[in-house]
Scaffold this active site. Sequence first.
Site, mmCIF file in Angstrom:
data_model
loop_
_atom_site.group_PDB
_atom_site.id
_atom_site.type_symbol
_atom_site.label_atom_id
_atom_site.label_comp_id
_atom_site.label_asym_id
_atom_site.label_seq_id
_atom_site.Cartn_x
_atom_site.Cartn_y
_atom_site.Cartn_z
ATOM 1 N N ALA A 72 -16.394 -9.013 -8.231
ATOM 2 C CA ALA A 72 -17.663 -8.689 -7.564
ATOM 3 C C ALA A 72 -17.447 -8.393 -6.080
ATOM 4 O O ALA A 72 -18.334 -8.605 -5.266
ATOM 5 C CB ALA A 72 -18.638 -9.849 -7.740
ATOM 6 N N LYS A 103 -13.505 -4.556 3.078
ATOM 7 C CA LYS A 103 -14.378 -3.381 2.936
ATOM 8 C C LYS A 103 -15.846 -3.667 3.303
ATOM 9 O O LYS A 103 -16.545 -2.791 3.797
ATOM 10 C CB LYS A 103 -14.303 -2.835 1.510
ATOM 11 C CG LYS A 103 -12.957 -2.204 1.227
ATOM 12 C CD LYS A 103 -12.859 -1.690 -0.180
ATOM 13 C CE LYS A 103 -11.398 -1.359 -0.470
ATOM 14 N NZ LYS A 103 -11.178 -0.818 -1.781
ATOM 15 N N SER A 121 0.809 -1.225 0.000
ATOM 16 C CA SER A 121 0.000 0.000 0.000
ATOM 17 C C SER A 121 0.841 1.273 0.000
ATOM 18 O O SER A 121 1.763 1.426 0.788
ATOM 19 C CB SER A 121 -0.926 0.015 1.219
ATOM 20 O OG SER A 121 -1.601 1.255 1.264
ATOM 21 N N ASN A 168 -14.365 2.151 2.605
ATOM 22 C CA ASN A 168 -12.890 2.162 2.538
ATOM 23 C C ASN A 168 -12.283 3.233 3.435
ATOM 24 O O ASN A 168 -11.060 3.322 3.535
ATOM 25 C CB ASN A 168 -12.402 2.358 1.095
ATOM 26 C CG ASN A 168 -12.450 3.815 0.665
ATOM 27 O OD1 ASN A 168 -13.387 4.537 0.994
ATOM 28 N ND2 ASN A 168 -11.438 4.254 -0.057
ATOM 29 N N GLY A 228 -15.837 -5.568 -2.977
ATOM 30 C CA GLY A 228 -16.207 -4.220 -2.533
ATOM 31 C C GLY A 228 -15.917 -3.165 -3.589
ATOM 32 O O GLY A 228 -16.718 -2.237 -3.786
ATOM 33 N N GLY A 287 -4.197 1.603 -11.491
ATOM 34 C CA GLY A 287 -5.005 2.188 -10.421
ATOM 35 C C GLY A 287 -4.392 3.399 -9.723
ATOM 36 O O GLY A 287 -4.951 3.880 -8.732
ATOM 37 N N ASP A 318 -13.611 5.342 -2.848
ATOM 38 C CA ASP A 318 -13.152 4.658 -4.069
ATOM 39 C C ASP A 318 -14.006 5.058 -5.267
ATOM 40 O O ASP A 318 -13.502 5.202 -6.385
ATOM 41 C CB ASP A 318 -13.267 3.134 -3.913
ATOM 42 C CG ASP A 318 -12.211 2.553 -2.993
ATOM 43 O OD1 ASP A 318 -11.128 3.149 -2.881
ATOM 44 O OD2 ASP A 318 -12.493 1.502 -2.391
HETATM 45 P P1 NDP Z 1 -12.433 -8.168 -2.600
HETATM 46 O O1 NDP Z 1 -11.658 -9.159 -1.809
HETATM 47 O O2 NDP Z 1 -13.659 -7.569 -1.991
HETATM 48 O O3 NDP Z 1 -12.875 -8.868 -3.994
HETATM 49 C C1 NDP Z 1 -11.940 -9.551 -4.741
HETATM 50 C C2 NDP Z 1 -12.566 -10.013 -6.060
HETATM 51 O O4 NDP Z 1 -11.512 -10.579 -6.829
HETATM 52 C C3 NDP Z 1 -13.646 -11.087 -5.948
HETATM 53 O O5 NDP Z 1 -14.657 -10.825 -6.879
HETATM 54 C C4 NDP Z 1 -12.891 -12.369 -6.315
HETATM 55 O O6 NDP Z 1 -13.688 -13.347 -6.929
HETATM 56 C C5 NDP Z 1 -11.937 -11.844 -7.334
HETATM 57 N N1 NDP Z 1 -10.728 -12.650 -7.511
HETATM 58 C C6 NDP Z 1 -9.708 -12.818 -6.626
HETATM 59 N N2 NDP Z 1 -8.759 -13.609 -7.164
HETATM 60 C C7 NDP Z 1 -9.191 -13.929 -8.414
HETATM 61 C C8 NDP Z 1 -8.651 -14.704 -9.458
HETATM 62 N N3 NDP Z 1 -7.474 -15.316 -9.336
HETATM 63 N N4 NDP Z 1 -9.356 -14.815 -10.606
HETATM 64 C C9 NDP Z 1 -10.540 -14.198 -10.746
HETATM 65 N N5 NDP Z 1 -11.118 -13.446 -9.788
HETATM 66 C C10 NDP Z 1 -10.446 -13.312 -8.624
HETATM 67 O O7 NDP Z 1 -11.406 -7.049 -3.056
HETATM 68 P P2 NDP Z 1 -11.603 -5.484 -3.249
HETATM 69 O O8 NDP Z 1 -12.775 -5.243 -4.125
HETATM 70 O O9 NDP Z 1 -11.548 -4.800 -1.943
HETATM 71 O O10 NDP Z 1 -10.241 -5.068 -4.013
HETATM 72 C C11 NDP Z 1 -9.965 -5.609 -5.287
HETATM 73 C C12 NDP Z 1 -8.687 -5.006 -5.877
HETATM 74 O O11 NDP Z 1 -8.836 -3.614 -6.080
HETATM 75 C C13 NDP Z 1 -7.451 -5.168 -5.012
HETATM 76 O O12 NDP Z 1 -6.399 -5.581 -5.853
HETATM 77 C C14 NDP Z 1 -7.187 -3.780 -4.467
HETATM 78 O O13 NDP Z 1 -5.824 -3.572 -4.219
HETATM 79 C C15 NDP Z 1 -7.668 -2.918 -5.623
HETATM 80 N N6 NDP Z 1 -8.077 -1.545 -5.259
HETATM 81 C C16 NDP Z 1 -7.408 -0.451 -5.759
HETATM 82 C C17 NDP Z 1 -7.816 0.836 -5.445
HETATM 83 C C18 NDP Z 1 -7.097 2.035 -5.978
HETATM 84 O O14 NDP Z 1 -7.256 3.108 -5.417
HETATM 85 N N7 NDP Z 1 -6.358 1.921 -7.038
HETATM 86 C C19 NDP Z 1 -8.950 1.093 -4.565
HETATM 87 C C20 NDP Z 1 -9.618 -0.104 -4.151
HETATM 88 C C21 NDP Z 1 -9.174 -1.372 -4.470
HETATM 89 P P3 NDP Z 1 -14.438 -14.534 -6.077
HETATM 90 O O15 NDP Z 1 -15.713 -13.939 -5.593
HETATM 91 O O16 NDP Z 1 -14.632 -15.611 -7.060
HETATM 92 O O17 NDP Z 1 -13.502 -14.914 -4.953
#
Ligand code: NDP
Length: 263
Positions: free
Chosen positions: A121, A63, A14, A84, A123, A228, A99
Amino acid sequence: MKLFTIFGDPVSHSRSPLMHNSVFKAYQIDACYTRTHLADGASLRDVFFAKALSGANVTVPHKEVAYAVCDEVRGIAQHIGAVNTLVLENGRLIGYNTDADGFMAALQSFGTLANALIIGAGGTARALATVLRQNGITPTIVNRSENRLDYFKANDFLAYSWGNFPLTTYDVIINTTSAGLADEELPLSSSLLSELFSRATCAVDVIYGKTTPFLREVQKAKLPYKDGSNMLLEQGVLANHLFMDGTIPLDALRETMSKSFSL
Ligand code: NDP
């Protein structure tokens, strides 16, 4: 001294501490922002109070838990169901989601877009789907597992799992999964991605600070894209504005924080 942190798992990547501490330093604010690795989301509220924090950010995968443990949730976070940014106000934990607006600010440079495919899908996907729809861009969601789609279906979004989503034209393809964050995985199969990219105008990966496998596929397809970083900056500006109760103007926060990116 006021204490702030970012909760996540993983969290070592981070850049938030750098961004927020650059503001505290520039404005001689007696405050410090750290990272807190939190494996068990259920302990988030207890850890917040045990550390005597004034505020915090929350990242993957906590989140939705953060939303659930707030005393009050304000703004777009109420619709998203994910928080967040946490701010302590008169002993109460107030939750926000920066976000969503941070992402829209980052998307502006691509011009007018009619629709979007959101991969993932979690947060972040909830935040983006909500704010895209509010801004007149129709989102479709595709996720690896079916069970995370309930929120989207209940809120009248088009939401599918890998096997059954319509392969049509989406203007912008957005990776909101954590695939590529700490591994070398693609969020969708390479063949599906190349088909989607051949019809799209641009792409965004919300992961920052590295060229993910998703972005490498985007580069192969020669599409305009962003990682991002821009979203990170904008969500951080909005979060700091909440932490400091609006005392520092947004433009000044943006200028100071963006300089921290080159450190
Ligand atoms: P969550 O843990 O809430 O959701 C993760 C999602 O990723 C789920 O839908 C999950 O699917 C999917 N996933 C994880 N691994 C895989 C994989 N190998 N193949 C396919 N799908 C996968 O995470 P967040 O929404 O909180 O964050 C997601 C990303 O966004 C992070 O990398 C975070 O760092 C980034 N982010 C960046 C920000 C920025 O300011 N640039 C702000 C916010 C987030 P399943 O349901 O099948 O497990």
